[in-house]
Design an enzyme around this catalytic site. Structure first.
Site, mmCIF file in Angstrom:
data_model
loop_
_atom_site.group_PDB
_atom_site.id
_atom_site.type_symbol
_atom_site.label_atom_id
_atom_site.label_comp_id
_atom_site.label_asym_id
_atom_site.label_seq_id
_atom_site.Cartn_x
_atom_site.Cartn_y
_atom_site.Cartn_z
ATOM 1 N N SER A 192 0.763 -1.025 0.444
ATOM 2 C CA SER A 192 0.092 -0.343 -0.185
ATOM 3 C C SER A 192 0.825 1.585 0.125
ATOM 4 C CB SER A 192 -1.243 0.076 0.970
ATOM 5 O OG SER A 192 0.024 -0.136 2.317
ATOM 6 N N ASN A 233 -2.754 -0.146 13.469
ATOM 7 C CA ASN A 233 -4.243 -0.638 13.296
ATOM 8 C C ASN A 233 -5.061 0.853 14.344
ATOM 9 O OD1 ASN A 233 -4.439 -2.726 12.614
ATOM 10 N ND2 ASN A 233 -5.231 -3.909 14.528
ATOM 11 N N THR A 281 -37.703 27.739 -14.058
ATOM 12 C CA THR A 281 -38.479 26.451 -13.553
ATOM 13 C C THR A 281 -39.011 25.700 -14.247
ATOM 14 O OG1 THR A 281 -41.055 26.459 -13.539
ATOM 15 C CG2 THR A 281 -40.012 26.993 -11.540
ATOM 16 N N HIS A 282 -38.292 24.149 -14.333
ATOM 17 C CA HIS A 282 -38.381 23.001 -15.537
ATOM 18 C C HIS A 282 -37.541 23.424 -16.720
ATOM 19 C CE1 HIS A 282 -41.685 21.228 -13.650
ATOM 20 N NE2 HIS A 282 -42.274 22.600 -13.123
ATOM 21 N N SER A 323 -11.328 24.485 -30.659
ATOM 22 C CA SER A 323 -11.608 23.111 -31.839
ATOM 23 C C SER A 323 -10.271 23.361 -31.627
ATOM 24 C CB SER A 323 -12.603 23.492 -31.932
ATOM 25 O OG SER A 323 -12.549 22.552 -33.060
ATOM 26 N N LYS A 363 -14.438 27.905 -32.131
ATOM 27 C CA LYS A 363 -15.275 28.023 -30.895
ATOM 28 C C LYS A 363 -14.487 28.271 -30.318
ATOM 29 C CE LYS A 363 -17.662 24.959 -30.462
ATOM 30 N NZ LYS A 363 -17.802 23.114 -30.460
ATOM 31 N N ASN A 373 -14.804 27.505 -25.999
ATOM 32 C CA ASN A 373 -15.851 26.059 -25.474
ATOM 33 C C ASN A 373 -15.340 26.159 -23.523
ATOM 34 O OD1 ASN A 373 -16.695 24.577 -28.158
ATOM 35 N ND2 ASN A 373 -15.193 23.676 -27.932
ATOM 36 N N GLU A 405 -16.933 22.455 -18.521
ATOM 37 C CA GLU A 405 -17.695 21.096 -18.248
ATOM 38 C C GLU A 405 -16.988 19.533 -18.056
ATOM 39 O OE1 GLU A 405 -19.282 21.274 -22.770
ATOM 40 O OE2 GLU A 405 -16.841 21.199 -22.913
ATOM 41 N N TYR A 429 -10.726 -3.945 13.339
ATOM 42 C CA TYR A 429 -9.435 -4.077 11.965
ATOM 43 C C TYR A 429 -10.231 -5.194 11.096
ATOM 44 C CZ TYR A 429 -6.112 -2.684 8.825
ATOM 45 O OH TYR A 429 -5.537 -2.868 7.290
ATOM 46 N N GLN A 486 -7.643 -1.084 4.094
ATOM 47 C CA GLN A 486 -6.789 0.195 3.372
ATOM 48 C C GLN A 486 -7.048 0.704 2.525
ATOM 49 O OE1 GLN A 486 -3.073 -2.225 3.570
ATOM 50 N NE2 GLN A 486 -3.271 -2.418 1.367
HETATM 51 N N1 ARG Z 1 -1.744 -0.719 5.817
HETATM 52 C C1 ARG Z 1 -2.807 -0.882 6.048
HETATM 53 C C2 ARG Z 1 -3.859 -0.246 6.196
HETATM 54 O O1 ARG Z 1 -3.854 0.540 5.934
HETATM 55 C C3 ARG Z 1 -2.271 -0.272 7.952
HETATM 56 C C4 ARG Z 1 -2.731 -1.694 8.847
HETATM 57 C C5 ARG Z 1 -1.932 -2.914 9.178
HETATM 58 N N2 ARG Z 1 -2.616 -3.233 9.987
HETATM 59 C C6 ARG Z 1 -3.021 -4.445 9.794
HETATM 60 N N3 ARG Z 1 -3.579 -5.606 10.809
HETATM 61 N N4 ARG Z 1 -2.542 -5.614 9.207
HETATM 62 O O2 ARG Z 1 -5.039 -0.666 6.807
#
Ligand code: ARG
Length: 457
Positions: A23, A109, A154-155, A276, A282, A284, A289, A316, A321
């Site tokens: 992560s 956690n 309206t509408h 464009s 154009k 735009n 948008e 947890y 994650q």
């Molecule tokens: N990378 C984990 C998360 O974002 C951190 C917590 C991981 N805890 C665990 N018990 N594996 O949630």
């Protein structure tokens, strides 16, 4: 992959699982917060007798050096499992075994829950600054157009005359509610979970109030099992983000419509329009948008996190994650959207000729005649019927209902007297609606005055 655990395992994680669970590619955004957290935690561990003050200084100096290297670390992300593993490993690499004490009595956690709350609080502060810029842009536009009469719809059909400032200030109100939603999300994020450890609380004598204070939290969480599982504050922030981008989307849709050559009420400045590649004429409204397009994904990100959490047992679970992927994307997009919106609004130029032409369509004063008749004693429902006939007559004559000669109006209703003329102008229709919240210029000026006072502009 460098990881913090492994003692009880005989086999290493399969490479596919390593990749899938990595992560750091997105949670590196938490680096400054994780360092800040560890710094405060080392203080708490010192008070608890785990570190001497000399050891504390060594570990904290190491954390400071890591903080100074954040850009280089991000530019070349290592293979540590996540941001928390990374910070701990870097400290251990730097100061040796001393660094191995840093995780005493805490868990990733409670750590990730704390980092995330710090992130959300910071992001909301940033968003707030941008919302203020939007408020100012809307206020300025409204102030410039208290006297600009405008068709109210309206509408998407011409309905009753208003002043353009009234239309713009409608969005001011929507943004006010959005700001309150963010303030609520901030308040709920503003409790420190640190000390909850994995789920049950910590064996160490940690002063949780002191920890919370040193991390800038107003309070601490009350239940360790809730604290490590709770992501309500993430959903609150995502909901607020989805609402403000929804409002931006609505206003941008109007700006796109108004700037179409068919309507021509406004032009958006060159700095926020594009050309464009094939049609040389154009201009735009691409930025409007793009802004219009963000709201859907915002809701998607809210739903994605909602569905991550749906059905999760305490406490947890690793599913959590992924909340960061959606949260970070959504809050960054919100900031960028608000920034563009606030800068685009002042480039708007209003073309009153085209607006006046539109005001003379759709029998915009028909309701005024009905109200006139009702005030003369005709029940409103009957007045409505009579004015419907007047509109039919006007259509037959190819004019607007308020352009019919007095005599024609009088043949359709004996209640019509010459004083009807006091009602049959756009200006009269506007000035009569002078109650709180109405479109009369006096009401709008009062509203602008209150805003100016409240914001100290
Ligand atoms: N990378 C984990 C998360 O974002 C951190 C917590 C991981 N805890 C665990 N018990 N594996 O949630």
């Amino acid at each position: 992959m460098t990881k913090l655990w492994g003692g009880r395992f005989t086999q290493t994680l399969d490479p596919s699982a390593v990749d899938f669970s990595y992560s750091l590619s997105f949670d590196y955004e938490l680096l400054p917060y994780d360092i800040q957290l560890n710094r405060a935690y080392v203080d708490a561990l010192t008070t608890a007798g785990i570190f001497t003050t000399a050891e504390r200084d060594i570990v904290q100096a190491s954390l400071d050096r890591i903080r100074d290297r954040i850009p280089q670390i991000i530019a070349n992300l290592p293979d540590d499992e996540d941001v928390h593993s990374l910070v701990e490993r870097l400290v251990i690499d730097d100061v040796g075994d001393l660094g191995k004490k840093m995780h005493s009595g805490k868990s990733r956690n409670d750590q990730v829950a704390t980092d995330l709350r710090l992130y959300v609080k910071d992001a909301i502060e940033g968003i707030n600054t941008h919302i203020h810029a939007c408020f100012k842009a809307l206020y300025d536009l409204a102030s410039d157009h208290v006297d600009t009469v405008f068709p109210g719809f309206t509408h998407l059909q011409v309905a009753q005359p208003v002043v353009l400032a009234h239309h713009v200030l409608a969005y001011f109100e929507k943004f006010m509610r959005d700001q309150h939603r963010f303030a609520d999300a901030y308040e709920r994020a503003d409790q420190c979970p640190l000390g909850s450890a994995a789920l049950a609380g910590s064996n160490y004598p940690l002063d949780r109030y002191q920890l919370a204070e040193s991390l800038g939290f107003s309070d601490i969480t009350r239940n360790s099992m809730d604290a490590v599982s709770d992501r309500d504050f993430v959903l609150d922030a995502l909901y607020a983000a989805s609402m403000i981008t929804l409002h931006i989307s609505q206003f941008c849709e109007e700006l796109i419509l108004w700037s179409s050559s068919i309507v021509g009420f406004i032009t958006i400045g060159d700095a926020f329009t594009t050309g464009s590649s094939i049609m040389p004429q154009k201009k735009n409204p691409d930025i409007a948008e793009l802004l219009r397009g963000q709201a859907g994904a915002m809701l998607g990100q809210f739903v994605a996190v909602h569905e991550l959490i749906k059905g999760l047992p305490l406490t947890y679970n690793r599913d959590l994650q992924d909340d960061k992927k959606y949260l970070f994307t959504a809050l960054k997009t919100t900031q960028a959207s608000l920034n563009c919106f606030a800068k685009m609004i002042p480039t708007i130029r209003v073309n009153t000729d085209r607006i006046h032409a539109a005001l003379n369509s759709g029998h915009i004063l028909a309701t005024e005649i009905a109200d006139y008749l009702a005030m003369k004693g005709l029940p409103f429902r009957s007045a409505h019927e009579v004015v419907g006939q007047m509109v039919q007559e006007a259509e037959a004559q190819g004019c607007q209902v308020h352009e019919l000669p007095l005599s024609t109006l009088q043949t359709l209703s004996s209640h019509i007297k010459p004083d009807i003329h006091d009602w049959l102008s756009i200006e009269a229709a506007i000035s009569k609606k002078n109650g709180v919240g109405g479109t009369a210029k006096t009401s709008i000026r009062t509203q602008l005055h209150h805003i100016k006072e409240a914001f100290k502009w």
